[in-house]
Design a protein around this motif. Sequence first.
Motif, mmCIF file in Angstrom:
data_model
loop_
_atom_site.group_PDB
_atom_site.id
_atom_site.type_symbol
_atom_site.label_atom_id
_atom_site.label_comp_id
_atom_site.label_asym_id
_atom_site.label_seq_id
_atom_site.Cartn_x
_atom_site.Cartn_y
_atom_site.Cartn_z
ATOM 1 N N GLN A 135 -1.037 66.353 -21.188
ATOM 2 C CA GLN A 135 -1.127 65.133 -20.423
ATOM 3 C C GLN A 135 -2.045 65.034 -19.097
ATOM 4 O OE1 GLN A 135 2.753 64.078 -18.843
ATOM 5 N NE2 GLN A 135 2.284 61.829 -19.088
ATOM 6 N N ALA B 179 -5.607 64.483 -20.600
ATOM 7 C CA ALA B 179 -5.652 63.344 -21.234
ATOM 8 C C ALA B 179 -5.773 62.017 -20.034
ATOM 9 C CB ALA B 179 -4.523 62.964 -22.222
ATOM 10 N N VAL B 180 -4.667 62.289 -19.035
ATOM 11 C CA VAL B 180 -4.952 61.247 -18.011
ATOM 12 C C VAL B 180 -6.249 61.374 -17.402
ATOM 13 C CG1 VAL B 180 -3.870 60.308 -15.792
ATOM 14 C CG2 VAL B 180 -2.457 60.919 -17.742
ATOM 15 N N ALA C 202 -9.016 59.567 -19.478
ATOM 16 C CA ALA C 202 -8.856 58.125 -19.665
ATOM 17 C C ALA C 202 -9.079 57.610 -18.323
ATOM 18 C CB ALA C 202 -7.498 57.854 -20.072
ATOM 19 N N GLY D 56 -5.652 54.423 -17.047
ATOM 20 C CA GLY D 56 -5.860 55.577 -17.738
ATOM 21 C C GLY D 56 -4.339 55.940 -17.917
ATOM 22 N N GLU D 57 -3.491 55.705 -17.144
ATOM 23 C CA GLU D 57 -2.122 56.269 -17.593
ATOM 24 C C GLU D 57 -1.447 55.405 -18.850
ATOM 25 O OE1 GLU D 57 -0.274 55.641 -13.822
ATOM 26 O OE2 GLU D 57 -0.607 57.807 -13.370
ATOM 27 N N THR E 87 -3.171 56.513 -22.042
ATOM 28 C CA THR E 87 -2.892 57.942 -22.425
ATOM 29 C C THR E 87 -1.353 57.928 -22.908
ATOM 30 O OG1 THR E 87 -3.858 58.913 -20.364
ATOM 31 C CG2 THR E 87 -2.019 60.173 -21.655
ATOM 32 N N GLN E 88 -0.529 56.864 -22.525
ATOM 33 C CA GLN E 88 0.783 56.647 -23.024
ATOM 34 C C GLN E 88 0.503 56.177 -24.571
ATOM 35 O OE1 GLN E 88 3.522 53.949 -21.037
ATOM 36 N NE2 GLN E 88 4.902 54.236 -22.173
ATOM 37 N N LEU F 230 -7.709 64.109 -28.051
ATOM 38 C CA LEU F 230 -8.727 63.519 -27.053
ATOM 39 C C LEU F 230 -9.242 62.325 -27.615
ATOM 40 C CD1 LEU F 230 -9.787 66.334 -24.545
ATOM 41 C CD2 LEU F 230 -7.946 64.670 -24.361
ATOM 42 N N VAL G 198 -7.095 59.470 -27.563
ATOM 43 C CA VAL G 198 -7.202 59.085 -26.157
ATOM 44 C C VAL G 198 -8.456 58.083 -25.886
ATOM 45 C CG1 VAL G 198 -7.445 59.633 -23.664
ATOM 46 C CG2 VAL G 198 -6.009 60.748 -25.147
ATOM 47 N N CYS H 245 -8.690 54.150 -25.008
ATOM 48 C CA CYS H 245 -9.588 53.344 -23.841
ATOM 49 C C CYS H 245 -10.388 52.232 -24.206
ATOM 50 C CB CYS H 245 -10.163 54.775 -23.123
ATOM 51 S SG CYS H 245 -9.110 55.918 -22.223
#
Length: 201
Positions: A31, A34-35, A38, A48-49, A52-53, A76, A79, A83
């Motif tokens: 996580q 990934a955040v 993003a 970004g959060e 990621t979700q 990724l 991800v 984005c």
Amino acid sequence: MAMTPEQEKAYVELAQKGDVDAFNMLVEQHQRLAVNLAARLLGDLGLGEDATQNAFMSAYRGLSGFRGGNFRSWLLRIVANACHDIRRSSGRRPTASLDDEDLGLVAVLRSPQESPEDHAIRMELQREIQRGISTLAEDQKLALILVDVQGFGYQEVAEVLNANLGTVKSRLSRARSALRDHMLKRRELLPAGLRLDTEDG
């Protein structure tokens, strides 16, 4: 604690069979990375959060399509796609609003002891680098963040980008050149040694 490749493979296999707890372990493992990615791509921690979700939800739904290999690279790539979807749907360009040092934009510039003035200069340098990153083309930005910010090797970046090594190196070279040109406009923020080098060059 980081998972071993064997542990990660076991959790992936359990998650593919519908084990939500196993998938949550994979989320916990990846996580933060990934955040970070993003937030850098979108220039905004909140977006970004969100990305990621969305990516983790897509990854869970698409686990049956994962055929082995590098799970992190596969994740990724999702991800990065999330984005792209957020940026396209919002119609906004990436900003440069990131101020959270925990995202680790330029880890090499960190110092355990620094004066308030040095700290202010370092933070402004980080913000200016993020502004420069935000101007890059999407594919160049992704390559630069993965290699120069997150420390990935070329081969794994090639897997994330679904591209060959030559393409990765070309995108990275163009990104570095564009970022260097951007930073030369604010050379007063650069460390003295680099500032002298750029002035001489």
